[in-house]
Design a protein around this motif. Sequence first.
Motif, PDB file in Angstrom:
ATOM      1  N   ALA A   1       0.838  -1.203   0.000  1.00 31.87           N
ATOM      2  CA  ALA A   1       0.000   0.000   0.000  1.00 31.87           C
ATOM      3  C   ALA A   1       0.871   1.250   0.000  1.00 31.87           C
ATOM      4  CB  ALA A   1      -0.917  -0.015   1.214  1.00 31.87           C
ATOM      5  N   PHE A   2       1.922   1.204   0.810  1.00 29.84           N
ATOM      6  CA  PHE A   2       2.854   2.331   0.877  1.00 29.84           C
ATOM      7  C   PHE A   2       3.438   2.618  -0.488  1.00 29.84           C
ATOM      8  CE2 PHE A   2       3.266   3.224   5.277  1.00 29.84           C
ATOM      9  CZ  PHE A   2       4.058   4.354   5.343  1.00 29.84           C
TER      10      PHE A   2
ATOM     11  N   LEU B   1       0.937   4.200  -2.797  1.00 24.21           N
ATOM     12  CA  LEU B   1       0.652   5.590  -2.471  1.00 24.21           C
ATOM     13  C   LEU B   1       1.825   6.490  -2.820  1.00 24.21           C
ATOM     14  CD1 LEU B   1      -1.220   5.459   0.916  1.00 24.21           C
ATOM     15  CD2 LEU B   1      -2.118   5.902  -1.352  1.00 24.21           C
ATOM     16  N   LEU B   2       3.053   5.977  -2.682  1.00 22.70           N
ATOM     17  CA  LEU B   2       4.210   6.834  -2.879  1.00 22.70           C
ATOM     18  C   LEU B   2       4.622   6.929  -4.340  1.00 22.70           C
ATOM     19  CD1 LEU B   2       6.469   5.943   0.163  1.00 22.70           C
ATOM     20  CD2 LEU B   2       5.136   7.994  -0.222  1.00 22.70           C
TER      21      LEU B   2
END
Lengths: 384, 166, 203
Positions: free
Chosen positions: B68-69, B72-73
């Motif tokens: 997920a990180f 998102l990044l």
Amino acid sequence: MSIFMLHLHAWIHALASSALGHALWMVVPVLVVFPALFAVTTLLERKGLGRIQNRYGPNRAGPWGLLQPMADAIKALTKEDVVPEAADRLVHFCAPVLMVLSAFLVYAVVPVSRTWVVAPLRAGVLFFFAAGSLMEIAVFMAGWSSRSQYSLLGAMRALAQMISYEIPLVLSAMVAVMAAGSLSMVEIVRRQAGYSGIWPHWFVLTPWGLAGFVLFLIAATAESNRSPFDLPEGESEIIAGYYIEYSGFKFALFFLAEYLGMFAISALGITLFLGGWSAPFAFLTWIPSWIWFFAKLLALIAGFIWIRGTLPRLRMDQLMRFAWEFLLPLTLCHLFVAGVWKFFPTGAARWLGCAGVLLAVYWLLGRRLEQSGGLARRTYHFAE
Amino acid sequence: MSGEFFLAAGLTVAGALAAMILRNLIHCVLALVAGFAGLAVIYLQLGAQFVGLAQIFVYAGAVAILAAFVILLTQGVEHRTRPAAVLDWVVGALLACGVFAMLAWAIAKSVQFLPQATQRPDAGVRAIGNAMLHQFVLPLEVVGLLLTAALIGAVLTAMRDEEAGA
Amino acid sequence: MLGKGIVLGLAETARNFFGSFFYRARLTTVQFPEERLPQIEAARNFPFLVFDGADWQQGMRCVACQICEKECPPKCILIEKSKDKKPDATGKPQFYPAVFNIDVSVCMSCQICVEVCPFDAIKMDVDFELSTYDRFGGLLWDKQRLSKSNEHYHQIHPTEAAAVDAALAAEREKLAAKARAANAPPANAAPSTSAPATAEGQA
């Protein structure tokens, strides 16, 4: 009428002796006692923080403000439930549910008393961390689905913090697991429940146990997002972090889950280092074991409140630096010391040697942390 | 083959399917978490407490969050790039068939698959620890070395990017 | 050594915690509804209309010039001018407000209405407990509810009220002198009502 009562009586007996009845008998108290403790704790926390700041704290609802939790609950329940227009409705709804679910799930393996443990799993400690890690997913879901910069920032902060501090948390917990030779929480408590003379065999009474307990508490504070590690919900920076877009009952659920998480991690600390339900002295064993458990739990909660009333919030870079440059090396050394402990003969030399090594490592790492500038005052070029 | 098995298997398959089909990448990650959870339930049903809980702890907890990180990044969640071309489909299907065939071959060849191996093996923490640190200590160390190398490589790559950007 | 500050901080908060139970002086909280701080003279919260004498309608100083209505930043004042006239605080016949409403929920306590009023007719009150269960009628104050006596004004802002009364008395004196000069035999030299007389007496 009496026949009906008789039937009821028989039915209750049958239920209590069945597996389902047994499960209910174990589970229902958990679902009642810990939320009740949550209500009490919110009041005690506000009162305690008030006294720390030379205030009275809430004293209006009922005598001495004792009904304040009721008032808070009624307020939370009757508030309008607002869902942001752009929110991902399904995920937004699931997040608090998953949060509370994981918060309750971890209580399954906590031995509250000599006989009261819902599921005495062999891999209890692992179950605790696994169920607790679902909370991270819930935090992420809440932060992402709200479609708000604040909640996303809060979620990112929360995840970075939780993942970073999970490592020292697990490593410091491993020490007790190593000493007990079992991942079962029931077994770990049983290993500490003996006495030498009047003194208990709690792990916290050894140098590595004390160090492990302190390290565990630091990591646990960060893991349960409590001050001074409350960056994910820093009120003065990002208002409430990942649950800013929740109101009414859902907000109350987040609040509940947060406190349940704090109790659970305190319960884990008690189980691993403070001898769980066992009495502090051999001559006090006649007091029921669950009273000791809750006494220790309340003492740890008071400690958390005290810390919250004392320390200001860390900055993000300080938080990360503290986890990776200080806590992680220290827990690794600590793990090594605790492992070596077993191979030395009992005596004062072993005690002092272990304590000395741990203190030396602490001093060296602390000096490095202070000199590396991570804790120094920072000048802000644009904010002044 | 109890009802619980079909529930867990259904959850796993549904999660895996949803992780492939859904448009929103974050939804994919969440579906993947559901799939991991289903898999963990299957492990637990087989009596492998350690593996099942580690599955939740490591995969549903850490790996999914990491994914997920990364999403998102790196890029926007909403708009995916163009639908996959026919060639991609064909290559993908071939790869999937290859992997499946290899797994099926390995399982069919293994002794465990035969009906006489009904006795439940001890998959407790102690047994796993003994196996890892005695019988399989070399593979364990090699895997550890590989992961460390990968980690250092990743850090170096990221640092070089930073220098170039600055 | 790392952690020294933390220990010192914990000791400080512990001292506060236990001290608050033993030393009453530590607790500076004033428990509001039962205990109150003394009223500060410069306090202000919500405007009121000053009237002289006993009758609020007769003694109302407001002449419905509507300056405050125009100047009010949040536009919480509503004034309707009367058709007839009545003598004002200085004795001149003037219009008076037929309707004068202020919305409590809109007013922002800025005191601009007081600053711009040329007739010293509107002043700030110190009463801040204005909450009500009726959010429409209860928060829209009409002329009668807004009217408070000059004595009340003296009570809450004594210095300011004395200055205002002195200025009004001087004004009245000037008008009376002018009237005396205009018609030497002051046959009907009593246009003023009893209200200015009382105000004079106070000044």
